[in-house]
Design an enzyme around this catalytic site. Structure first.
Site, PDB file in Angstrom:
ATOM      1  N   SER A  59       0.804  -1.218   0.000  1.00  0.00           N
ATOM      2  CA  SER A  59       0.000   0.000   0.000  1.00  0.00           C
ATOM      3  C   SER A  59       0.837   1.270   0.000  1.00  0.00           C
ATOM      4  CB  SER A  59      -0.931   0.001   1.214  1.00  0.00           C
ATOM      5  OG  SER A  59      -1.837  -1.081   1.142  1.00  0.00           O
TER       6      SER A  59
ATOM      7  N   GLU B 162       9.411  -6.973  -5.378  1.00  0.00           N
ATOM      8  CA  GLU B 162       8.320  -7.594  -4.625  1.00  0.00           C
ATOM      9  C   GLU B 162       8.572  -9.097  -4.481  1.00  0.00           C
ATOM     10  OE1 GLU B 162       5.366  -9.027  -2.669  1.00  0.00           O
ATOM     11  OE2 GLU B 162       5.571  -6.841  -2.869  1.00  0.00           O
ATOM     12  N   ALA B 163       8.470  -9.585  -3.242  1.00  0.00           N
ATOM     13  CA  ALA B 163       8.729 -10.999  -2.980  1.00  0.00           C
ATOM     14  C   ALA B 163       7.651 -11.903  -3.558  1.00  0.00           C
ATOM     15  CB  ALA B 163       8.859 -11.242  -1.478  1.00  0.00           C
TER      16      ALA B 163
ATOM     17  N   HIS C  83      -3.890  -5.516  11.366  1.00  0.00           N
ATOM     18  CA  HIS C  83      -3.464  -4.122  11.214  1.00  0.00           C
ATOM     19  C   HIS C  83      -2.135  -3.890  11.932  1.00  0.00           C
ATOM     20  CE1 HIS C  83      -7.978  -2.866  10.663  1.00  0.00           C
ATOM     21  NE2 HIS C  83      -7.462  -3.461   9.593  1.00  0.00           N
TER      22      HIS C  83
END
Length: 538
Positions: free
Chosen positions: A41, A62-63, A474
């Protein structure tokens, strides 16, 4: 323009973007101007804003893999992503405050990160959150009034016009839940029965005071998930200066002295360095970010020495201050089956444990299917029913993330430490009581047959609270922003004691925001990008 022309243009773009990325990833450069680690995000926002300048060569690492999956794109299928290849699948340590339970800590893995597997909720956070961040950092640019203007710039709001709070020209398509279930309306009516005000939106005016209830704002467009990767970065995937490298692990940040000069990546079994001419930005999330910092020699001196990692800078706050919204799930059985709509979560509520509070410290999320914990399932799960996630918006408990070893493939230790602070247990009691009051309200009688969990007539004790506790996913705060010795980054998100390295994701939040963290992470990305552009004059 006809639908046929739009479809043709879209297909043409998709072809160009695909061919461009195949070409760029097949011939990686030895160096880029900026390397962004993580396409979640915040990382998607940063990569977009940097790549808007055609003179900047940007590498996004990005993995995980692509977001081209029905379980990602269909809003109703989001639960299918949990424990899939699109989930890091972290597991918290057994928690003595939850009677030894070890909670699953899902986090997005792949293009879009959490914004590709979450419930698509757009929650801007409360005024008090942002003003707290401004005070902690010493930068008024993190304050509510400044951030509200950023939200107005980035939103493409599809609800009732509200020019004071909502924007309509930005990249982020935000809409109220479309054609919501009558169950969602029942929650709003139930809230009003209890004296909790109803608003047109859960953002804007509602989150400047004591809270309220509203239909949920979602990142859904034309019935499909519109993740922050899709909103920000996908439209630039055909540009020659943006390389989007998936299925690639960042093993560590490389340093020359105390300056970050690149990253070591692993792709298809090959380990190689890639250099950054200007900066490295770490946006890998509140669990992976402290892990990557520690593997790179940034963290507590004793912790790194225990794993034989050479120290670059002693930053004792790395991995500390872990926070998450803990929820307590109550479930009701329907009179007759009622199919979920949209994402299956269409109404939200924020309220207070005590009348004297000026801001909400509880958050509630209505889910249109049964969601027990592994322990409360023993109470009997109805075949058809709905669940209220009643959670703590302002938890006082703090956990930490630690390394298991110096192996980049080893999962870190996640000690969530939920309910370790007695104040959270007291707030949880109030939270569950209010949840049950809402479910028992007259507004639900046309739909609800009975309270199934914890069960009508069953008292709620601390055991139920421990047994029913789950995470909202979160996770935040493990590389927090601030000015004290335990802060990891400063107000401009630069890592303390080193050069050329910033952190920009939910880990920098001094405390978890009031509500879902997706929208605040977009703000973190926007502010980080602006800091970087200002620094380098781009």
């Amino acid at each position: 323009m006809t639908d046929r022309n739009v479809t043709s243009e879209t297909a043409d773009f998709e072809r160009r973007a695909r061919e461009n990325q195949v070409r760029l990833t097949a011939h990686l450069r030895p160096a880029y101007d900026f390397i962004v680690c993580g396409a979640g995000s915040s990382g998607s926002v940063i990569a977009r804003r940097l790549a808007e300048n055609p003179d900047c060569r940007v590498l996004l690492v990005e993995a995980g893999g692509s977001d081209e999956s029905e379980s990602v794109l269909d809003p109703a299928q989001w639960p299918a992503n949990l424990a899939s290849e699109r989930d890091w699948g972290f597991q918290a340590e057994p928690n003595p405050h939850l009677d030894g339970r070890a909670l699953s800590m899902s986090m997005g893995k792949g293009l879009g990160g959490g914004s590709s597997i979450n419930v698509m909720v757009w929650a801007q956070g409360h005024r008090s959150d942002w003003d707290h961040y401004a005070a902690a950092s010493g930068d008024p640019g993190w304050g509510h009034d400044a951030v509200r203007q950023i939200y107005r710039c980035i939103e493409n709001w599809q609800g009732k016009p509200d020019p004071q709070y909502r924007g309509t020209g930005g990249p982020v398509w935000v809409q109220p839940a479309g054609n919501p279930s009558p169950l969602a309306g029942a929650l709003l009516d139930a809230a009003q029965e209890l004296g909790i005000p109803r608003f047109d939106s859960p953002n804007g005016r509602m989150m400047e005071g004591e809270g309220g209830a509203a239909y949920t704002d979602l990142l859904v467009r034309d019935g499909r998930r519109n993740s922050l990767y899709r909103a920000y970065l996908r439209p630039l995937a055909d540009r020659p200066n943006l390389t989007i490298l998936t299925d690639t692990l960042v093993r560590r940040v490389l340093f020359d002295g105390r300056r970050a000069v690149g990253v070591e990546i692993e792709r298809n079994g090959e380990v190689r360095p890639v250099m950054a001419g200007n900066e490295v930005i770490v946006s890998t999330g509140a669990i992976n970010t402290p892990k990557l910092l520690m593997l790179s020699g940034l963290g507590d001196r004793a912790e790194l020495a225990r794993h034989g990692i050479p120290l670059v800078e002693h930053i004792p706050g790395v991995g500390k201050n872990l926070q998450d919204h803990v929820a307590f799930c109550c479930t009701w059985e329907y009179h007759r089956p009622l199919a979920p709509r949209n994402s299956g979560s269409e109404a939200t509520l924020y309220w207070k444990t005590r009348p004297e509070l000026e801001a909400p410290d509880l958050l509630f999320c209505q889910v249109e299917f049964p969601v027990p914990s592994e322990r409360t399932a023993a109470l009997g799960v109805p075949e058809h029913g709905w669940t209220m996630f009643g959670g703590l918006a302002r938890p006082q408990s703090r956990g930490e993330v630690r390394l298991t070893s110096s192996d980049p493939h080893a999962a870190p230790i996640v000690d969530a430490n939920m309910l370790s602070d007695p104040a959270d247990v007291e707030a949880a009691r109030v939270c569950v009581a209010l949840t049950r009051e809402l479910g028992a309200a007259a507004a639900f009688r046309p739909f609800v047959k009975r309270e199934a969990i914890p069960g009508e007539g069953n008292p709620v004790d601390d055991r139920f609270i421990r047994d029913s506790a789950v995470t909202y996913w979160h996770q935040s705060g493990t590389a927090r922003m601030g000015r004290d010795d335990m802060a990891v980054v400063d107000a401009a998100l630069k890592v303390r004691g080193v050069e050329g390295l910033r952190v920009a994701d939910g880990s920098i939040l001094p405390r978890v925001s009031t509500g879902n963290t997706q929208a605040p992470c977009a703000i973190v990305g926007e502010r980080a990008a602006q800091f970087i552009r200002d620094t380098h004059g781009i």
